[in-house]
Design a protein around this motif. Structure first.
Motif, PDB file in Angstrom:
ATOM      1  N   PHE A 294       0.940  -1.129  -0.115  1.00  0.00           N
ATOM      2  CA  PHE A 294      -0.026  -0.186   0.110  1.00  0.00           C
ATOM      3  C   PHE A 294       0.816   1.303  -0.077  1.00  0.00           C
ATOM      4  O   PHE A 294       0.630   2.135  -0.977  1.00  0.00           O
ATOM      5  CB  PHE A 294      -0.934  -0.120   1.512  1.00  0.00           C
ATOM      6  N   ASP A 295       1.974   1.287   0.905  1.00  0.00           N
ATOM      7  CA  ASP A 295       2.910   2.284   0.952  1.00  0.00           C
ATOM      8  C   ASP A 295       3.473   2.734  -0.599  1.00  0.00           C
ATOM      9  O   ASP A 295       3.652   3.855  -0.906  1.00  0.00           O
ATOM     10  CB  ASP A 295       4.134   2.306   2.020  1.00  0.00           C
ATOM     11  N   GLU A 296       4.009   1.451  -1.060  1.00  0.00           N
ATOM     12  CA  GLU A 296       4.521   1.841  -2.455  1.00  0.00           C
ATOM     13  C   GLU A 296       3.557   2.450  -3.600  1.00  0.00           C
ATOM     14  O   GLU A 296       3.868   3.132  -4.270  1.00  0.00           O
ATOM     15  CB  GLU A 296       4.938   0.127  -2.902  1.00  0.00           C
ATOM     16  N   GLN A 297       2.341   1.878  -3.275  1.00  0.00           N
ATOM     17  CA  GLN A 297       1.173   2.442  -4.330  1.00  0.00           C
ATOM     18  C   GLN A 297       0.992   4.201  -4.089  1.00  0.00           C
ATOM     19  O   GLN A 297       0.707   4.634  -4.850  1.00  0.00           O
ATOM     20  CB  GLN A 297       0.092   1.608  -4.398  1.00  0.00           C
ATOM     21  N   VAL A 298       0.896   4.377  -2.710  1.00  0.00           N
ATOM     22  CA  VAL A 298       0.854   5.685  -2.448  1.00  0.00           C
ATOM     23  C   VAL A 298       1.633   6.782  -2.995  1.00  0.00           C
ATOM     24  O   VAL A 298       1.459   7.815  -3.206  1.00  0.00           O
ATOM     25  CB  VAL A 298       0.433   5.733  -0.595  1.00  0.00           C
ATOM     26  N   LYS A 299       3.127   6.049  -3.062  1.00  0.00           N
ATOM     27  CA  LYS A 299       4.190   6.768  -3.319  1.00  0.00           C
ATOM     28  C   LYS A 299       4.063   6.941  -4.706  1.00  0.00           C
ATOM     29  O   LYS A 299       4.532   8.152  -5.442  1.00  0.00           O
ATOM     30  CB  LYS A 299       5.474   6.101  -3.207  1.00  0.00           C
ATOM     31  N   LYS A 300       3.389   6.141  -5.527  1.00  0.00           N
ATOM     32  CA  LYS A 300       3.273   6.264  -7.074  1.00  0.00           C
ATOM     33  C   LYS A 300       2.126   7.046  -7.420  1.00  0.00           C
ATOM     34  O   LYS A 300       2.185   7.954  -8.363  1.00  0.00           O
ATOM     35  CB  LYS A 300       2.989   4.676  -7.614  1.00  0.00           C
ATOM     36  N   HIS A 301       1.120   6.986  -6.668  1.00  0.00           N
ATOM     37  CA  HIS A 301      -0.329   7.572  -7.017  1.00  0.00           C
ATOM     38  C   HIS A 301      -0.956   8.548  -6.010  1.00  0.00           C
ATOM     39  O   HIS A 301      -1.912   9.072  -6.305  1.00  0.00           O
ATOM     40  CB  HIS A 301      -1.382   6.321  -7.307  1.00  0.00           C
TER      41      HIS A 301
END
Length: 230
Positions: free
Chosen positions: A125-132
């Protein structure tokens, strides 16, 4: 905070027989300040418990209190991983202290168990928040990736809408404000580069390319920024 006999205690804890269990939210950034928060949670929880159970702390009869157990799930990459952390040891090392609280730390868990799957979910989830950013898209992509990797698959398959709402809600107002400030600062820097480029005779095309390289923007985003501030 509210208390129900045999049920949910509050967002951070619950009653289990004669114990008051606290499971504090996962932290991706290590901080011993969680110990201070725990003290405040515990004091307020005991106050609510005493009121709800009708006990008199000013009377001669000793009140009954549930034994507290406090756990923190840590999802970050810090190398040092103590089993417990102590308020007295962290804030008053080498001194006598009349107040202490010990927190049990939970890390990645065993491969495949529920703790391990939860930690994996938060990292994805943290990785996706950094991207989007903090968006519906980020949450749904995280859920899709987790289901593809068999991480909390059964739970996520039946509760996707609930999880999306929950993950959005869990971001504090402070975090949302920080993201807003960073976004505003980035746009101000983009605007300055565009205006400087125009002033010094750079072409629109060259300015777009500089924006893409400097701020990692897509072609469309860079074009739109130049149209907005040229």
């Amino acid at each position: 905070m509210s208390w129900k006999k045999g049920g949910i205690f509050n967002d951070l804890g619950f009653m289990l027989k004669e114990k008051l269990i606290f499971l504090i939210e996962a932290q991706s950034t290590w901080t011993v300040n969680i110990l201070v928060r725990v003290i405040l949670y515990l004091a307020k929880s005991y106050q609510d418990y005493i009121i709800r159970t009708g006990q008199d702390i000013y009377g001669g009869k000793k009140v009954k209190l549930p034994k507290p157990e406090i756990y923190v799930i840590y999802t970050g990459s810090r190398k040092a991983r103590p089993e417990t952390i102590s308020l007295a040891e962290e804030f008053f090392p080498g001194e006598e202290c009349c107040l202490d609280v010990t927190v049990h730390m939970i890390y990645d868990g065993e491969k495949g168990d529920i703790i391990n799957q939860y930690v994996t979910f938060t990292k994805i989830f943290d990785e996706q928040v950094k991207k989007h950013g903090l968006t519906d898209q980020a949450v749904r992509k995280a859920i899709r990736i987790c289901k593809d990797r068999d991480v909390l698959k059964e739970y996520l398959s039946g509760r996707e809408s609930e999880v999306v709402d929950l993950m959005i809600t869990l971001f504090s107002q402070e975090e949302i404000w920080d993201m807003h400030v960073r976004s505003r600062e980035k746009e101000a820097a983009v605007r300055t580069m565009i205006e400087d480029g125009r002033y010094f005779g750079a072409s629109r095309e060259a300015t777009v390319e500089r924006l893409r390289e400097k701020f990692n923007l897509s072609q469309d985003d860079a074009d739109n920024m130049v149209k907005k501030y040229w």
